[in-house]
Design an enzyme around this catalytic site. Structure first.
Site, PDB file in Angstrom:
ATOM      1  N   HIS A 177      48.595  -3.836  11.055  1.00  0.00           N
ATOM      2  CA  HIS A 177      47.449  -2.916  10.909  1.00  0.00           C
ATOM      3  C   HIS A 177      47.785  -1.898   9.824  1.00  0.00           C
ATOM      4  CE1 HIS A 177      44.307  -0.194  13.155  1.00  0.00           C
ATOM      5  NE2 HIS A 177      44.305   0.043  11.841  1.00  0.00           N
TER       6      HIS A 177
ATOM      7  N   GLU B 130      39.220   3.131  19.176  1.00  0.00           N
ATOM      8  CA  GLU B 130      40.073   4.127  18.508  1.00  0.00           C
ATOM      9  C   GLU B 130      39.591   5.503  18.972  1.00  0.00           C
ATOM     10  OE1 GLU B 130      39.748   4.181  14.212  1.00  0.00           O
ATOM     11  OE2 GLU B 130      41.432   5.569  13.969  1.00  0.00           O
TER      12      GLU B 130
HETATM   13  N1  ADE Z   1      39.888   2.896   7.576  1.00  0.00           N
HETATM   14  C1  ADE Z   1      41.133   3.270   7.251  1.00  0.00           C
HETATM   15  N2  ADE Z   1      41.780   3.729   8.338  1.00  0.00           N
HETATM   16  C2  ADE Z   1      40.926   3.624   9.382  1.00  0.00           C
HETATM   17  C3  ADE Z   1      41.006   3.926  10.758  1.00  0.00           C
HETATM   18  N3  ADE Z   1      42.104   4.428  11.322  1.00  0.00           N
HETATM   19  N4  ADE Z   1      39.913   3.711  11.512  1.00  0.00           N
HETATM   20  C4  ADE Z   1      38.807   3.205  10.978  1.00  0.00           C
HETATM   21  N5  ADE Z   1      38.677   2.907   9.691  1.00  0.00           N
HETATM   22  C5  ADE Z   1      39.738   3.105   8.888  1.00  0.00           C
HETATM   23 ZN    ZN Z   2      42.944   1.177  10.806  1.00  0.00          ZN
END
Ligand code: ADE
Ligand code: ZN
Length: 328
Positions: free
Chosen positions: A14, A197
């Site tokens: 990631h 997230e």
């Molecule tokens: N683009 C880059 N980093 C990201 C993240 N942590 N969450 C969503 N989009 C992203």
């Molecule tokens: Zn990301």
């Protein structure tokens, strides 16, 4: 223990290549390409890296990408990350790129993908580092836009292993991209999506049940649902967790409250990754160091996290076994 972590060969699953743009390279490219940066110098820019949430960060992150214009710029960006892989003993990496943040500014898809791919080919030639490229759709844009990018990507089908989904999560659920993910799956792409997230568990369910992803990026909000935790454990769905990112974007108020150790102890298939290391105070080793220091990870925990990463990667079984043997 820090030496132990440093010396273990690691995989990263990631990592946004645009999130590896260090301030020094940003200023250098801005000067070369005649692009104005709204900060006087590197120190001033770094001071702006003080985020309250994901959107705060994304605004600065997309502004930063404006300095990337030529194929060589994308090569230089990716090569700088390859050098960090060497430092961090990352032997396999699966990197995201956000083509829409560039094509919307008039940069050709070809320029982006060929620049990144050339650096990754050189990474293999010079350092034996293996890699895969994953194309992410920007979820704040429409599904129609995503279809256009997917069409473009088909010209470079062999260079792209999978499709992902990133950018502003809340208000842009995975279901918005149901049809384009279905098409990508039919075309044989691996699938991943940022889910859970900032947004709640329903986004993780949608990513699994509607988009049919192979991995969940982040996914830390699963902790609020016993039912989802049970499912993730039974199905051993990989979660690509990014501890430093979660702290910098205030997903957790402090490292001690990060849930990765609890997810691991419960038996979930979690991995550690750096997300956007140029913005979140450190590359992969720093993420491991912090998790170890603040959450009391044991040697076995570290080994398990790294093993999970190789197992969840999109490489073939013989290469997987080669890497798993190195850790043993
Ligand atoms: N683009 C880059 N980093 C990201 C993240 N942590 N969450 C969503 N989009 C992203
Ligand atoms: Zn990301």
């Amino acid at each position: 223990m820090l030496e132990y972590i440093k010396n273990l060969p690691k995989a990263e699953l990631h990592l946004h290549i645009e999130g590896t743009l260090e301030p020094e390279l940003m200023f250098k490219l801005a000067k070369k390409n005649g692009i104005e940066i709204p900060y006087k110098n590197i120190n001033e820019l770094k001071k702006a890296y003080n985020f309250s949430n994901l959107q705060d960060f994304l605004d600065i992150y997309y502004a930063g990408t404006r300095v990337l214009i030529t194929k060589q710029d994308f090569y230089d960006l990716a090569w700088a990350y390859v050098e960090k892989c060497v430092e961090n003993n990352i032997v396999h990496t699966e990197i995201f790129f956000d083509p829409q943040s560039h094509t919307k500014r008039g940069i050709d898809f070809k320029t982006i993908i060929l620049g990144i791919n050339e650096a990754l080919n050189d990474a293999y030639k010079k350092h034996n580092i293996t890699s895969k490229i994953i194309l992410c759709f920007l979820r704040h844009l429409s599904e129609e836009d995503a279809f256009v990018v997917l069409e473009e990507a088909l010209k470079y089908r062999d260079l792209i292993v999978g499709i992902g989904l990133d950018s502003s999560e809340i208000g842009n659920p995975p279901s918005k991209f149901k049809n384009v993910f279905k098409k990508a799956k039919d075309l044989g792409f691996k699938l991943v999506a940022h889910a859970g997230e900032e947004a709640g568990e329903s986004y993780i369910y949608e990513a699994l049940d509607i988009l049919k992803v192979d991995r969940i990026d982040h996914g830390v909000q699963c902790f609020n649902s016993k039912e989802l935790m049970k499912r993730l454990k039974i199905e051993q769905i990989p979660l690509t967790v990014c501890p430093n990112s979660n702290i910098e974007l205030k997903v957790f108020d402090c490292y001690e409250n990060h849930n990765i150790k609890k997810l691991l102890d419960y038996g979930l298939n979690v991995t550690i990754n750096s997300d956007d290391p140029a913005y979140f105070k450190g590359y992969l080793n720093e993420n491991f160091f912090n998790a170890y220091k603040h959450l009391n990870l044991s040697k076995e925990d570290i080994k398990k996290l790294i093993t999970n990463s190789f197992k969840a990667s999109f490489i073939d079984d013989s290469l997987k076994n080669h890497y798993l043997n190195l850790i043993k």
